[in-house]
Design a protein around this motif. Sequence first.
Motif, PDB file in Angstrom:
ATOM      1  N   THR A 150       4.322  21.220  41.894  1.00  0.00           N
ATOM      2  CA  THR A 150       5.162  20.682  42.828  1.00  0.00           C
ATOM      3  C   THR A 150       3.627  20.981  43.989  1.00  0.00           C
ATOM      4  N   GLY A 180       6.051  26.264  44.941  1.00  0.00           N
ATOM      5  CA  GLY A 180       5.925  26.310  43.166  1.00  0.00           C
ATOM      6  C   GLY A 180       4.543  25.236  42.471  1.00  0.00           C
ATOM      7  N   THR A 224      11.364  27.145  33.132  1.00  0.00           N
ATOM      8  CA  THR A 224      11.977  26.159  34.575  1.00  0.00           C
ATOM      9  C   THR A 224      10.393  24.428  34.401  1.00  0.00           C
ATOM     10  N   GLY A 276      12.881  22.761  43.862  1.00  0.00           N
ATOM     11  CA  GLY A 276      12.284  23.332  43.113  1.00  0.00           C
ATOM     12  C   GLY A 276      13.504  23.412  41.651  1.00  0.00           C
ATOM     13  N   SER A 277      12.724  23.828  40.124  1.00  0.00           N
ATOM     14  CA  SER A 277      13.871  23.943  39.267  1.00  0.00           C
ATOM     15  C   SER A 277      15.268  24.053  39.530  1.00  0.00           C
ATOM     16  N   GLN A 331       3.702  32.501  45.426  1.00  0.00           N
ATOM     17  CA  GLN A 331       3.682  30.597  46.169  1.00  0.00           C
ATOM     18  C   GLN A 331       3.074  30.815  47.254  1.00  0.00           C
ATOM     19  N   ALA A 343       8.952  35.388  45.853  1.00  0.00           N
ATOM     20  CA  ALA A 343       8.807  34.896  44.458  1.00  0.00           C
ATOM     21  C   ALA A 343       7.711  36.445  44.204  1.00  0.00           C
ATOM     22  N   ASN A 361       0.139  29.826  46.503  1.00  0.00           N
ATOM     23  CA  ASN A 361       0.094  28.624  45.710  1.00  0.00           C
ATOM     24  C   ASN A 361      -0.534  27.326  46.722  1.00  0.00           C
ATOM     25  N   ASN A 394       0.426  29.530  38.517  1.00  0.00           N
ATOM     26  CA  ASN A 394      -0.098  30.466  40.168  1.00  0.00           C
ATOM     27  C   ASN A 394      -0.985  31.536  40.032  1.00  0.00           C
ATOM     28  N   GLY A 439       8.259  25.418  36.514  1.00  0.00           N
ATOM     29  CA  GLY A 439       6.350  25.532  36.679  1.00  0.00           C
ATOM     30  C   GLY A 439       6.037  25.355  35.384  1.00  0.00           C
ATOM     31  N   ARG A 483       9.676  24.059  48.411  1.00  0.00           N
ATOM     32  CA  ARG A 483       8.887  24.944  47.560  1.00  0.00           C
ATOM     33  C   ARG A 483       7.778  24.572  47.437  1.00  0.00           C
TER      34      ARG A 483
END
Length: 374
Positions: free
Chosen positions: A268, A265, A12, A190-191, A292, A287, A295, A124, A14, A263
């Motif tokens: 991001t 992540g 991913t 996100g991905s 998240q 998640a 984050n 994270n 992330g 999102r």
Amino acid sequence: MSGHLLIAAGGTGGHMFPAQALAEEMLNRGWHVTLSTDDRGARYTGKFPAAVRIRKVPSATFARGGALSKALVPFRVAAGVIGAIFQMTVDRPSVVVGFGGYPSIPALCAAFVLRIPRMIHEQNGVLGKVNSLFAPRVAKVACGVWPTQLPKGATGVQTGNPVRGAVMARAAAPYIAPGDYPMSVLVLGGSQGARILSDVVPAAVAQMPEEQRQHMRLSQQARPEDVDRVTAAYAEMGVNATVETFFNDVPERMAEAQLVIARAGASTVADLTVIGRPSILVPFAAAAGDHQSANASMLVKAGAAVLIPESRFDAETLSTHMTAILTNPDAAQQMAAGALSEGRPDATTALAALVEELSGQTAPDGPDRAATQE
């Protein structure tokens, strides 16, 4: 003196984006770099420097596939570990760094067996499953969010989340506050994209005042199955919009944006703090450990972001917040400054310093802003 760094990362963005950042930095320091990943991770290697050797390894996850596929997971992982042990015996790395995800298991297991210096980076505020497994079995856990919840026996070091060179090239790019001129809004899911953003954002834009819509230039990431309907929705309301499944130029689009809807992540959030942009964040409710939301919390506390839980994310709520930000240039400017205040543009160099410390090539004092959690 140079060394050989093996980076192990999952499939991913992330995991792969901070891995790319470290690869770029270590190449600049004269190291050889190998990336160990799987087929999914290989999709993100197009922006890796050409000097990075890509090694695809067998791996698998219990999170996808049917009963037979899940039954074969241990065998695929074992095959990956055996292959990694053989490869590392032939071409022994100086240090192995894992960035999480199931594809990092073979390399970290092989490093454990062969007693190769190793560490992991957690993006994270809550450790992922794979990093939780290895945290007590590596020298250091480099933490992108601080504090990070760590298991007993793990040593955490605050580094921040590394960002790619393309993001650093736009660090603290001047922010143009919204006004009566073309305004850019960037929507990231996100991905894998996010269906909820494809459902809610166009409906929210439709509820905004006409004078706002006519100035809006919107870039939105969407799943393949959602691209046509999202594109049609914006066309119907006369909004200038680009809808794609993946943007290769996210740093450029973020630097140009007056507002980012995304999102939360880790990558991001890190990009937002390094470039410095106001945001509306919608954490992925499923998640693990609600990481998240963790984050996003630092941006919310800094007054840089509005957090909308999925349970309350609807067109009316989003439209209200978008309008409030895009019609208040002073507040938007303060949000951008708040995002910058939380940035760690030195994250990549801090992580690289830990790698060199682990290899025994530098004094063991580590990065200046490191903090340790036992």
